[in-house]
Structures are given as C-alpha cells and as structure tokens.
Write a protein that holds these residues in place. Structure first.
Motif, PDB file in Angstrom:
ATOM      1  N   ASP A   1      66.503 103.782  21.585  1.00 21.78           N
ATOM      2  CA  ASP A   1      67.495 103.108  22.430  1.00 21.78           C
ATOM      3  C   ASP A   1      67.662 103.775  23.786  1.00 21.78           C
ATOM      4  O   ASP A   1      68.765 103.815  24.346  1.00 21.78           O
ATOM      5  CB  ASP A   1      68.856 103.035  21.712  1.00 21.78           C
ATOM      6  N   LEU A   2      66.554 104.296  24.314  1.00 23.29           N
ATOM      7  CA  LEU A   2      66.574 104.910  25.639  1.00 23.29           C
ATOM      8  C   LEU A   2      66.300 103.834  26.687  1.00 23.29           C
ATOM      9  O   LEU A   2      65.375 103.035  26.544  1.00 23.29           O
ATOM     10  CB  LEU A   2      65.529 106.018  25.723  1.00 23.29           C
ATOM     11  N   PRO A   3      67.101 103.791  27.758  1.00 26.17           N
ATOM     12  CA  PRO A   3      66.934 102.733  28.766  1.00 26.17           C
ATOM     13  C   PRO A   3      65.760 103.022  29.703  1.00 26.17           C
ATOM     14  O   PRO A   3      65.613 104.125  30.223  1.00 26.17           O
ATOM     15  CB  PRO A   3      68.262 102.762  29.526  1.00 26.17           C
ATOM     16  N   PHE A   4      64.936 102.014  29.924  1.00 20.00           N
ATOM     17  CA  PHE A   4      63.834 102.141  30.899  1.00 20.00           C
ATOM     18  C   PHE A   4      63.320 100.746  31.235  1.00 20.00           C
ATOM     19  O   PHE A   4      63.509  99.781  30.489  1.00 20.00           O
ATOM     20  CB  PHE A   4      62.699 103.009  30.360  1.00 20.00           C
ATOM     21  N   HIS A   5      62.663 100.649  32.385  1.00 25.51           N
ATOM     22  CA  HIS A   5      61.918  99.463  32.789  1.00 25.51           C
ATOM     23  C   HIS A   5      60.449  99.861  32.892  1.00 25.51           C
ATOM     24  O   HIS A   5      60.135 101.026  33.169  1.00 25.51           O
ATOM     25  CB  HIS A   5      62.395  98.932  34.141  1.00 25.51           C
ATOM     26  N   VAL A   6      59.564  98.889  32.697  1.00 21.14           N
ATOM     27  CA  VAL A   6      58.138  99.181  32.813  1.00 21.14           C
ATOM     28  C   VAL A   6      57.441  98.079  33.590  1.00 21.14           C
ATOM     29  O   VAL A   6      57.748  96.894  33.437  1.00 21.14           O
ATOM     30  CB  VAL A   6      57.472  99.352  31.424  1.00 21.14           C
ATOM     31  N   SER A   7      56.519  98.487  34.469  1.00 20.78           N
ATOM     32  CA  SER A   7      55.653  97.557  35.196  1.00 20.78           C
ATOM     33  C   SER A   7      54.208  97.893  34.851  1.00 20.78           C
ATOM     34  O   SER A   7      53.741  99.003  35.133  1.00 20.78           O
ATOM     35  CB  SER A   7      55.870  97.673  36.709  1.00 20.78           C
ATOM     36  N   VAL A   8      53.533  96.942  34.205  1.00 17.27           N
ATOM     37  CA  VAL A   8      52.123  97.109  33.842  1.00 17.27           C
ATOM     38  C   VAL A   8      51.313  96.333  34.871  1.00 17.27           C
ATOM     39  O   VAL A   8      51.258  95.109  34.840  1.00 17.27           O
ATOM     40  CB  VAL A   8      51.862  96.601  32.411  1.00 17.27           C
ATOM     41  N   LEU A   9      50.697  97.053  35.810  1.00 18.24           N
ATOM     42  CA  LEU A   9      50.166  96.439  37.030  1.00 18.24           C
ATOM     43  C   LEU A   9      48.652  96.340  37.084  1.00 18.24           C
ATOM     44  O   LEU A   9      48.108  95.852  38.062  1.00 18.24           O
ATOM     45  CB  LEU A   9      50.650  97.240  38.253  1.00 18.24           C
TER      46      LEU A   9
ATOM     47  N   LEU B   1      59.561  94.754  33.389  1.00 20.97           N
ATOM     48  CA  LEU B   1      59.981  94.307  34.712  1.00 20.97           C
ATOM     49  C   LEU B   1      58.900  93.451  35.364  1.00 20.97           C
ATOM     50  O   LEU B   1      59.179  92.445  35.994  1.00 20.97           O
ATOM     51  CB  LEU B   1      60.297  95.516  35.591  1.00 20.97           C
ATOM     52  N   HIS B   2      57.652  93.883  35.218  1.00 28.58           N
ATOM     53  CA  HIS B   2      56.532  93.092  35.717  1.00 28.58           C
ATOM     54  C   HIS B   2      55.331  93.317  34.807  1.00 28.58           C
ATOM     55  O   HIS B   2      55.082  94.427  34.356  1.00 28.58           O
ATOM     56  CB  HIS B   2      56.166  93.463  37.150  1.00 28.58           C
ATOM     57  N   TRP B   3      54.569  92.230  34.567  1.00 22.25           N
ATOM     58  CA  TRP B   3      53.434  92.296  33.643  1.00 22.25           C
ATOM     59  C   TRP B   3      52.256  91.548  34.246  1.00 22.25           C
ATOM     60  O   TRP B   3      52.263  90.338  34.345  1.00 22.25           O
ATOM     61  CB  TRP B   3      53.823  91.660  32.315  1.00 22.25           C
ATOM     62  N   GLY B   4      51.261  92.259  34.694  1.00 25.75           N
ATOM     63  CA  GLY B   4      50.068  91.594  35.202  1.00 25.75           C
ATOM     64  C   GLY B   4      49.627  92.077  36.563  1.00 25.75           C
ATOM     65  O   GLY B   4      50.338  92.773  37.288  1.00 25.75           O
ATOM     66  N   TYR B   5      48.418  91.685  36.896  1.00 26.30           N
ATOM     67  CA  TYR B   5      47.742  92.096  38.118  1.00 26.30           C
ATOM     68  C   TYR B   5      48.385  91.473  39.351  1.00 26.30           C
ATOM     69  O   TYR B   5      48.734  90.288  39.352  1.00 26.30           O
ATOM     70  CB  TYR B   5      46.279  91.671  38.019  1.00 26.30           C
ATOM     71  N   LEU B   6      48.553  92.268  40.394  1.00 29.18           N
ATOM     72  CA  LEU B   6      49.077  91.793  41.676  1.00 29.18           C
ATOM     73  C   LEU B   6      47.933  91.778  42.690  1.00 29.18           C
ATOM     74  O   LEU B   6      47.511  92.840  43.164  1.00 29.18           O
ATOM     75  CB  LEU B   6      50.206  92.707  42.164  1.00 29.18           C
ATOM     76  N   PRO B   7      47.380  90.626  43.005  1.00 30.83           N
ATOM     77  CA  PRO B   7      46.231  90.576  43.914  1.00 30.83           C
ATOM     78  C   PRO B   7      46.559  91.019  45.332  1.00 30.83           C
ATOM     79  O   PRO B   7      45.678  91.455  46.066  1.00 30.83           O
ATOM     80  CB  PRO B   7      45.813  89.096  43.873  1.00 30.83           C
ATOM     81  N   SER B   8      47.821  90.906  45.731  1.00 29.17           N
ATOM     82  CA  SER B   8      48.220  91.344  47.072  1.00 29.17           C
ATOM     83  C   SER B   8      48.486  92.847  47.072  1.00 29.17           C
ATOM     84  O   SER B   8      49.314  93.340  46.301  1.00 29.17           O
ATOM     85  CB  SER B   8      49.484  90.598  47.506  1.00 29.17           C
ATOM     86  N   LYS B   9      47.790  93.547  47.953  1.00 28.85           N
ATOM     87  CA  LYS B   9      47.999  94.996  48.047  1.00 28.85           C
ATOM     88  C   LYS B   9      49.423  95.328  48.469  1.00 28.85           C
ATOM     89  O   LYS B   9      50.005  96.306  48.020  1.00 28.85           O
ATOM     90  CB  LYS B   9      47.003  95.612  49.040  1.00 28.85           C
ATOM     91  N   ASP B  10      49.984  94.509  49.355  1.00 29.88           N
ATOM     92  CA  ASP B  10      51.358  94.759  49.793  1.00 29.88           C
ATOM     93  C   ASP B  10      52.326  94.668  48.620  1.00 29.88           C
ATOM     94  O   ASP B  10      53.220  95.510  48.465  1.00 29.88           O
ATOM     95  CB  ASP B  10      51.756  93.757  50.884  1.00 29.88           C
ATOM     96  N   ASP B  11      52.145  93.632  47.780  1.00 35.63           N
ATOM     97  CA  ASP B  11      53.005  93.492  46.615  1.00 35.63           C
ATOM     98  C   ASP B  11      52.810  94.645  45.641  1.00 35.63           C
ATOM     99  O   ASP B  11      53.762  95.159  45.047  1.00 35.63           O
ATOM    100  CB  ASP B  11      52.724  92.169  45.899  1.00 35.63           C
ATOM    101  N   TYR B  12      51.550  95.048  45.485  1.00 32.87           N
ATOM    102  CA  TYR B  12      51.224  96.146  44.575  1.00 32.87           C
ATOM    103  C   TYR B  12      51.884  97.450  45.029  1.00 32.87           C
ATOM    104  O   TYR B  12      52.541  98.145  44.241  1.00 32.87           O
ATOM    105  CB  TYR B  12      49.703  96.303  44.511  1.00 32.87           C
TER     106      TYR B  12
END
Length: 352
Positions: free
Chosen positions: A206-214, A237-248
């Motif tokens: 029950d430890l709080p955390f967010h995860v982004s798998v990019l 929080l986010h799951w998947g590839y971000l094709p935009s480098k700025d977004d990444y």
C-alpha cells in the motif's frame, strides 16, 4: 571524407546516433539500415544482407589491400564493384560461397531478417540471390506496418499532445506520490519481469507511487506487460511509446526516479537522458552502469531495489531535492562530436 554507416538495428538509441551522425556529416554520409526487429538474428546474419546491398565505393572501403584481395577471391567482387562469374573461382571456393549463400538465405526466410525499409539510404541491387530479392520485396510491406502493437489501443491518445503536467496540475508538487519511469524497450533483455515484480510488491504494501512505462514495443511483447498494467491499475500514469521526443522528455522531466533492470546493456542512453531531465537513477551494479554512475545509484539485487523504492515512496522529497553527483557533460555532442569526426576521418590501417 565519405562515410558509410551500417546499422542492423535501426531503432531507439541506435537510430538516434545514426541520425545524429548523418545530420552532422550531411552529404558525406551514406546510411544503410535494417529495422529494429529480431536482434539475435540480425547479429548472426545481417552481414550477408549488407554484403549484397551496400553500394561499392572506393571512398569508404576502409580495408587493407591484403583483405581486399581476399574479398575478391571469396565473394567474387572486383574492386570496381563488378561481380566475377562464380565459375572462375576454384571448385572448393565456389562450393563454399554458394553453400553459404543458400544456407544464409534459408536463415533469412526463417528469421525475417531482410526487412528493407522504404525511404532509407539502402541500395537494393538486382544481383541479389532470388530468395533475398523476394524477401526484400515482401518486407517493404512489413516496414509500413506499425512497430508498436499497442498503437491501436493508444490511437486516440496519440492524436492529443501528451501533457503529463495537466494530469498533475491539481496536486501539490511535494505531496504527490513518487513518480517512477521505465523508458526501455518492451523486450526480455531489459528484464521487465523484475521491474514489475518490484512495483507489485510496493503496491501490496500500500505504498503510493505513479509509474510511466515509456519504452517502445515491437512485434512480440512479453506477457508481463498486459498482466502488470491490469495489476497496477490506478498507479499507471502513462503506458506506451511516445513518438514525439518533446512529449517523451516532458514525461521524464515530470518523473522522480528512473529505473533500469537490464540484463544486457552496452551504454544505456535512456538512463542518461532521464538524468539530464532531473531523474534519480537506479541501475544494476553490473554491465556498463558502474562505469557511468556513482555507487550511490547502483543496486545488487531486486530486494535492494525494492528497499530503495520503499524509502522513496515514503519520502519522495528525498529524490526531489537531490542533486545528481555524477558527470554527464562528457556524453554531450559538444564533447564527443570532434572525437567522432576524427575517428571517421582516420586513415585505414593494415591492422584493421
């Protein structure tokens, strides 16, 4: 100077380096590539493909004379690029050459190696053995398909500019949960199993955390990804590839900790990029990582990784106030550009 760049795995950090070199060298650079798929087959047989497709040029054949002579004899290629008739080779050499081509052509058919991408600077020669020509034609259609099987699932999201700061705008920066990033390829050599096992253990506590798998996904995705996404639920929080480098880079800038669980790594560009974006790195005490990261950022076992993250989940301010203690300036193009140019402009040596 004329430079030939060959990249059998044109994706991720490999693509990033090749594109950078081509941009900096401009007209002096010829780039020949294969798609970023089936790494183990590329390592074994990509040389055969490039041997048949790379255009011959005296400007970049960095090979001593004695090796050029041997090459002429073995594969039947004159120094002006014309082919010798195989009948002119000694019987044993002819048999070995034909046999090697046929065996490796079979390997191409089974592995899907010969995946020529349209639009790349690869010359497809008409004197390819027929199985290779057929594969090259077939794989033009393969190359047009998405390399991210999650694209359909994420299609609607990709039409929107990814802005993770909007998601977090209602939370006080210091009060929000620890944000963990995993920016690696969705393949077994990056050991996603260990990463998700540790995260699920955090969730059980029950430890709080967010995860982004990019990271980027390819044709075959380990089952652990779909299982972990379901089990992690609202922690994602986010799951998947971000094709935009700025977004990444924006996603990395909003993360607190970046983690590697890799079992195979020559350098680790994604980890260095995340450190540039202010993330606290946690890497295995193995492979190349001890050469790059101070001991503070290394762990030896999954249990040690869990304990570090457990403490950070309880006190995320620890990493948010932390200033990275390693050196990163030496990895910039400003520091390395001149070295690459000197290396690529070097005269050929007999000991190559």
């Amino acid at each position: 100077m004329s430079v030939l760049l060959i990249e059998a795995f044109y994706g991720g950090s490999h693509k990033q380096l090749m594109d950078l070199l081509q941009e900096e060298l401009q007209d002096d650079c010829v780039l020949c590539t294969l798609p970023a798929k089936k790494w183990h087959w590329k390592a074994r047989t990509a040389a055969l493909y490039f041997m048949q497709t790379v255009p011959t040029s005296t400007n970049y054949r960095f090979m001593p004379q004695h090796k050029l002579a041997r090459l002429e004899k073995i594969i039947g290629v004159k120094r002006n690029g014309d082919a010798y008739p195989l009948e002119d080779l000694p019987g044993q050499e002819k048999s070995r050459t034909l046999g090697g081509l046929m065996r490796n052509s079979k390997a191409h058919r089974e592995s899907g190696l010969c995946e020529a991408q349209p639009g790349l600077h690869t010359t497809q020669r008409e004197d390819l053995p027929s199985p290779l020509r057929a594969l090259a034609r077939l794989n033009k259609s393969d190359a047009s398909e998405s390399t991210n099987p999650c694209q359909e699932e994420e299609e609607d999201k990709q039409h929107l500019t990814f802005n993770i700061s909007n998601i977090l705008s209602g939370e006080d920066y210091q009060q929000r949960p620890l944000h963990i990033a995993w920016p690696h390829r969705w393949e077994h050599d990056k050991d996603p199993e260990t990463f998700f096992k540790v995260l699920l253990k955090l969730k059980e506590k029950d430890l709080p955390f967010h995860v982004s798998v990019l990271g980027e996904a390819f044709t075959e995705i380990p089952d652990i990804f779909s299982e972990a996404k379901k089990a992690l639920g609202s922690s994602v929080l986010h799951w998947g590839y971000l094709p935009s480098k700025d977004d990444y880079f924006q996603a990395l800038c909003m993360a607190d900790v970046v983690i590697s669980t890799a079992k195979h790594e020559f350098f680790g560009v994604a980890m260095i990029e995340a450190v540039y974006c202010g993330c606290y790195p946690l890497c295995p005490k193995a492979l190349v990582y001890p050469e790059i990261f101070p001991a503070e950022y290394l762990y030896s076992t999954p249990e040690q990784l869990f304990k570090r993250l457990q403490n950070f989940c309880k006190r995320p301010d620890i990493v948010r106030k932390h200033l990275y203690k390693g050196e990163t300036a030496g990895f910039s193009w400003a520091a390395l550009g001149g070295k690459f140019r000197s290396l690529l402009a070097a005269e050929p040596r007999e000991d190559l």
